[in-house]
Design a protein around this motif. Sequence first.
Motif, PDB file in Angstrom:
ATOM      1  N   ALA A 174       4.208  -0.446  -3.611  1.00 39.70           N
ATOM      2  CA  ALA A 174       3.309  -0.302  -4.767  1.00 39.70           C
ATOM      3  C   ALA A 174       4.082  -0.193  -6.083  1.00 39.70           C
ATOM      4  O   ALA A 174       3.590  -0.620  -7.125  1.00 39.70           O
ATOM      5  CB  ALA A 174       2.423   0.934  -4.585  1.00 39.70           C
ATOM      6  N   LYS A 198     -14.453   7.903  -8.772  1.00 41.63           N
ATOM      7  CA  LYS A 198     -14.232   7.567  -7.347  1.00 41.63           C
ATOM      8  C   LYS A 198     -13.068   8.362  -6.767  1.00 41.63           C
ATOM      9  O   LYS A 198     -12.642   8.112  -5.633  1.00 41.63           O
ATOM     10  CB  LYS A 198     -13.866   6.080  -7.215  1.00 41.63           C
ATOM     11  N   ARG A 249      -4.301   8.155  -0.566  1.00 46.47           N
ATOM     12  CA  ARG A 249      -5.120   8.450   0.600  1.00 46.47           C
ATOM     13  C   ARG A 249      -5.510   9.927   0.650  1.00 46.47           C
ATOM     14  O   ARG A 249      -6.626  10.272   1.060  1.00 46.47           O
ATOM     15  CB  ARG A 249      -4.352   8.038   1.857  1.00 46.47           C
ATOM     16  N   ARG A 261       0.814  -1.222   0.000  1.00 49.03           N
ATOM     17  CA  ARG A 261       0.000   0.000   0.000  1.00 49.03           C
ATOM     18  C   ARG A 261       0.842   1.264   0.000  1.00 49.03           C
ATOM     19  O   ARG A 261       0.329   2.348  -0.206  1.00 49.03           O
ATOM     20  CB  ARG A 261      -0.913   0.024   1.228  1.00 49.03           C
ATOM     21  N   ARG A 268     -13.176  -5.355 -10.157  1.00 54.76           N
ATOM     22  CA  ARG A 268     -12.998  -4.594  -8.913  1.00 54.76           C
ATOM     23  C   ARG A 268     -11.654  -4.885  -8.243  1.00 54.76           C
ATOM     24  O   ARG A 268     -11.521  -4.849  -7.018  1.00 54.76           O
ATOM     25  CB  ARG A 268     -14.158  -4.849  -7.949  1.00 54.76           C
ATOM     26  N   ILE A 271     -10.001   8.237  -8.021  1.00 56.40           N
ATOM     27  CA  ILE A 271      -8.794   7.400  -8.148  1.00 56.40           C
ATOM     28  C   ILE A 271      -8.096   7.739  -9.469  1.00 56.40           C
ATOM     29  O   ILE A 271      -8.677   7.571 -10.548  1.00 56.40           O
ATOM     30  CB  ILE A 271      -9.163   5.890  -8.150  1.00 56.40           C
ATOM     31  N   GLY A 317      -0.371   1.571  -8.237  1.00 55.51           N
ATOM     32  CA  GLY A 317       0.015   2.784  -8.973  1.00 55.51           C
ATOM     33  C   GLY A 317      -1.173   3.696  -9.234  1.00 55.51           C
ATOM     34  O   GLY A 317      -1.055   4.680  -9.957  1.00 55.51           O
ATOM     35  N   PHE A 318      -2.311   3.375  -8.641  1.00 58.14           N
ATOM     36  CA  PHE A 318      -3.511   4.230  -8.739  1.00 58.14           C
ATOM     37  C   PHE A 318      -4.003   4.520  -7.332  1.00 58.14           C
ATOM     38  O   PHE A 318      -3.904   3.677  -6.447  1.00 58.14           O
ATOM     39  CB  PHE A 318      -4.632   3.517  -9.498  1.00 58.14           C
ATOM     40  N   ASP A 346       3.773   6.504  -8.261  1.00 52.98           N
ATOM     41  CA  ASP A 346       4.406   5.180  -8.301  1.00 52.98           C
ATOM     42  C   ASP A 346       4.244   4.513  -9.666  1.00 52.98           C
ATOM     43  O   ASP A 346       5.092   3.718 -10.073  1.00 52.98           O
ATOM     44  CB  ASP A 346       3.820   4.272  -7.212  1.00 52.98           C
ATOM     45  N   ASN A 364      -0.961   7.451  -9.749  1.00 54.30           N
ATOM     46  CA  ASN A 364      -0.110   8.175  -8.803  1.00 54.30           C
ATOM     47  C   ASN A 364       1.352   8.102  -9.251  1.00 54.30           C
ATOM     48  O   ASN A 364       1.686   7.459 -10.247  1.00 54.30           O
ATOM     49  CB  ASN A 364      -0.330   7.658  -7.370  1.00 54.30           C
ATOM     50  N   ARG A 416      -7.836  -3.866  -7.272  1.00 57.53           N
ATOM     51  CA  ARG A 416      -7.093  -2.625  -7.024  1.00 57.53           C
ATOM     52  C   ARG A 416      -5.907  -2.551  -7.969  1.00 57.53           C
ATOM     53  O   ARG A 416      -5.112  -3.482  -8.035  1.00 57.53           O
ATOM     54  CB  ARG A 416      -6.569  -2.592  -5.601  1.00 57.53           C
ATOM     55  N   LEU A 417      -5.776  -1.469  -8.665  1.00 56.35           N
ATOM     56  CA  LEU A 417      -4.642  -1.308  -9.573  1.00 56.35           C
ATOM     57  C   LEU A 417      -3.487  -0.669  -8.813  1.00 56.35           C
ATOM     58  O   LEU A 417      -3.627   0.455  -8.308  1.00 56.35           O
ATOM     59  CB  LEU A 417      -5.010  -0.402 -10.748  1.00 56.35           C
TER      60      LEU A 417
HETATM   61  C1  LIG Z   1      -3.303   4.245  -1.656  1.00 59.88           C
HETATM   62  C2  LIG Z   1      -4.572   3.544  -1.195  1.00 59.88           C
HETATM   63  C3  LIG Z   1      -4.209   2.529  -0.078  1.00 59.88           C
HETATM   64  C4  LIG Z   1      -5.510   4.588  -0.638  1.00 59.88           C
HETATM   65  O1  LIG Z   1      -6.685   3.946  -0.386  1.00 59.88           O
HETATM   66  P1  LIG Z   1      -7.859   4.517   0.497  1.00 59.88           P
HETATM   67  O2  LIG Z   1      -7.788   5.978   0.621  1.00 59.88           O
HETATM   68  O3  LIG Z   1      -7.851   3.747   1.764  1.00 59.88           O
HETATM   69  O4  LIG Z   1      -9.089   4.180  -0.438  1.00 59.88           O
HETATM   70  P2  LIG Z   1     -10.278   3.218  -0.082  1.00 59.88           P
HETATM   71  O5  LIG Z   1      -9.735   1.884   0.331  1.00 59.88           O
HETATM   72  O6  LIG Z   1     -11.143   3.934   0.882  1.00 59.88           O
HETATM   73  O7  LIG Z   1     -11.012   3.046  -1.494  1.00 59.88           O
HETATM   74  C5  LIG Z   1     -12.015   3.909  -1.977  1.00 59.88           C
HETATM   75  C6  LIG Z   1     -12.606   3.300  -3.248  1.00 59.88           C
HETATM   76  O8  LIG Z   1     -11.631   3.396  -4.304  1.00 59.88           O
HETATM   77  C7  LIG Z   1     -11.282   2.100  -4.787  1.00 59.88           C
HETATM   78  N1  LIG Z   1      -9.841   2.085  -4.994  1.00 59.88           N
HETATM   79  C8  LIG Z   1      -8.885   2.613  -4.175  1.00 59.88           C
HETATM   80  N2  LIG Z   1      -7.685   2.417  -4.716  1.00 59.88           N
HETATM   81  C9  LIG Z   1      -7.881   1.779  -5.891  1.00 59.88           C
HETATM   82  C10 LIG Z   1      -7.017   1.299  -6.890  1.00 59.88           C
HETATM   83  N3  LIG Z   1      -5.702   1.438  -6.761  1.00 59.88           N
HETATM   84  N4  LIG Z   1      -7.540   0.682  -7.960  1.00 59.88           N
HETATM   85  C11 LIG Z   1      -8.865   0.512  -8.077  1.00 59.88           C
HETATM   86  N5  LIG Z   1      -9.757   0.958  -7.169  1.00 59.88           N
HETATM   87  C12 LIG Z   1      -9.258   1.570  -6.083  1.00 59.88           C
HETATM   88  C13 LIG Z   1     -11.667   1.139  -3.649  1.00 59.88           C
HETATM   89  O9  LIG Z   1     -11.912  -0.159  -4.150  1.00 59.88           O
HETATM   90  C14 LIG Z   1     -12.910   1.810  -3.126  1.00 59.88           C
HETATM   91  O10 LIG Z   1     -13.966   1.534  -4.044  1.00 59.88           O
HETATM   92  P3  LIG Z   1     -15.482   1.298  -3.527  1.00 59.88           P
HETATM   93  O11 LIG Z   1     -15.856   2.583  -2.827  1.00 59.88           O
HETATM   94  O12 LIG Z   1     -16.259   1.029  -4.766  1.00 59.88           O
HETATM   95  O13 LIG Z   1     -15.389   0.137  -2.575  1.00 59.88           O
HETATM   96  C15 LIG Z   1      -5.258   2.798  -2.359  1.00 59.88           C
HETATM   97  O14 LIG Z   1      -5.645   3.715  -3.354  1.00 59.88           O
HETATM   98  C16 LIG Z   1      -4.394   1.706  -2.944  1.00 59.88           C
HETATM   99  O15 LIG Z   1      -4.347   0.596  -2.399  1.00 59.88           O
HETATM  100  N6  LIG Z   1      -3.712   1.985  -4.094  1.00 59.88           N
HETATM  101  C17 LIG Z   1      -2.856   1.028  -4.723  1.00 59.88           C
HETATM  102  C18 LIG Z   1      -1.491   1.019  -4.071  1.00 59.88           C
HETATM  103  C19 LIG Z   1      -0.699   2.264  -4.385  1.00 59.88           C
HETATM  104  O16 LIG Z   1      -0.532   2.636  -5.544  1.00 59.88           O
HETATM  105  N7  LIG Z   1      -0.144   2.863  -3.331  1.00 59.88           N
HETATM  106  C20 LIG Z   1       0.727   4.029  -3.469  1.00 59.88           C
HETATM  107  C21 LIG Z   1       0.049   5.269  -3.027  1.00 59.88           C
HETATM  108  S1  LIG Z   1       1.083   6.679  -3.367  1.00 59.88           S
END
Ligand SMILES: CC(C)(COP(=O)(O)OP(=O)(O)OC[C@H]1O[C@@H](n2cnc3c(N)ncnc32)[C@H](O)[C@@H]1OP(=O)(O)O)[C@@H](O)C(=O)NCCC(=O)NCCS
Length: 362
Positions: free
Chosen positions: A218, A297, A255, A214, A246, A299, A251-252, A304, A302, A248-249
């Motif tokens: 990532a 949503k 927080r 996370r 559904r 998203i 790099g997308f 990464d 990012n 999680r991608l």
């Molecule tokens: C960074 C991250 C943890 C932040 O998540 P968060 O703020 O906790 O977001 P949530 O878990 O509340 O998700 C909100 C919604 O967006 C969706 N979502 C969040 N990140 C997503 C992603 N990377 N790809 C697809 N959908 C995503 C979730 O499934 C959720 O959908 P829903 O409302 O239909 O259930 C998350 O976006 C993620 O796991 N990203 C991928 C890892 C990554 O690139 N991390 C580097 C961050 S710089």
Amino acid sequence: MSANIAPADGSLEGVLVASSAIATVDGRAGIALVRGYLLPELAEHCTYEAVAHLVLRGELTRVGDPVRTFADQVREGSVLSPTERATARALAHGNTEADALAAAMILTDDLTARSEPDESLRTARVLGRVASVCAAVAGFDAPDPAWSYARRAAAALGAKRVDPAALRALEVLLCLEAEHGLSASTFACRVAASSGANAGPSLAAAVATLSGERHGGATAQARAMLEAARDSGDPQGFVRQKCEARERLPGFGHRVYKVADPRVVPLRAAMRAMGDAPLLDVVELVAQAAEPLLAPKGIYPNIDLYGAALLTTLDVDPSRYVAAFTLGIACGWLAHWSEVRASGRLVRPDSVYTGPAQRSVV
Ligand SMILES: CC(C)(COP(=O)(O)OP(=O)(O)OC[C@H]1O[C@@H](n2cnc3c(N)ncnc32)[C@H](O)[C@@H]1OP(=O)(O)O)[C@@H](O)C(=O)NCCC(=O)NCCS
């Protein structure tokens, strides 16, 4: 105890946990300010040394003023002893490089650094040793102290491309990662610092948060996804399928950012200036395909995602992506370490108790 505290999910989202003069991120406006400057603008126009000076000492250096001295301070003492190099390398046996790096970070803050009464000199010295530690963990030769920070970082990562455009793109990535408010790793560093911990162990706590997917992890996952999308022959169809399932991608999403990540813009430009960055075209296709499905949503791609494409182009092995992030954000962690030490209060939050009521052993 916890009676007046609202139930929390543990993420601390939206909870103010500190005052900090280093950076702020407005995720709705898509603005990241470091000491008052826009982070993308800093990355576009500055060297890493200049950005690190700003992050650590509060002011941006201009041509002809102390950045030279600061760069020298960063170089001084950056060479590890043979014993320190052997210790760092030994940690990598039987561990992932990311985990080994977390442990090895204590070597950035040697006894000479710790005995330095001027804390700003101490943090410069610790920063200079980060590339040396990363190189030692990976088993690479020690980077030449005479090189720029970006060149030393490239050596520490085993980058195969070190031409000026490639080095500049890496430097842009390092600048963009230099400071970004209270990320999980920065917060971990602050928690350790609040106990009075030295800089090295505080950086170790920060690196420990990077191995999961996370946060720092990532980038490696984003690379794997980009390569799979490319190999599928239809990157857009590949991504649409993942979104529809559904998944999680990597790099997308972010927080804090609920709009496009502003850090992507200068990084993309620096990569375009490299001439050939093979995965960059795949990134653009993937981003276009995901946009209508994920943007509603909040998203977006990012940093990464683009960082993964850059590190692939430089031929940096994914086992070193945590080191790449560490090399960028190290000055930010050190700035937070100093800031917390100055405040002198131990971090000690509370939790909502959900266990059994009081009971008796007898
Ligand atoms: C960074 C991250 C943890 C932040 O998540 P968060 O703020 O906790 O977001 P949530 O878990 O509340 O998700 C909100 C919604 O967006 C969706 N979502 C969040 N990140 C997503 C992603 N990377 N790809 C697809 N959908 C995503 C979730 O499934 C959720 O959908 P829903 O409302 O239909 O259930 C998350 O976006 C993620 O796991 N990203 C991928 C890892 C990554 O690139 N991390 C580097 C961050 S710089």
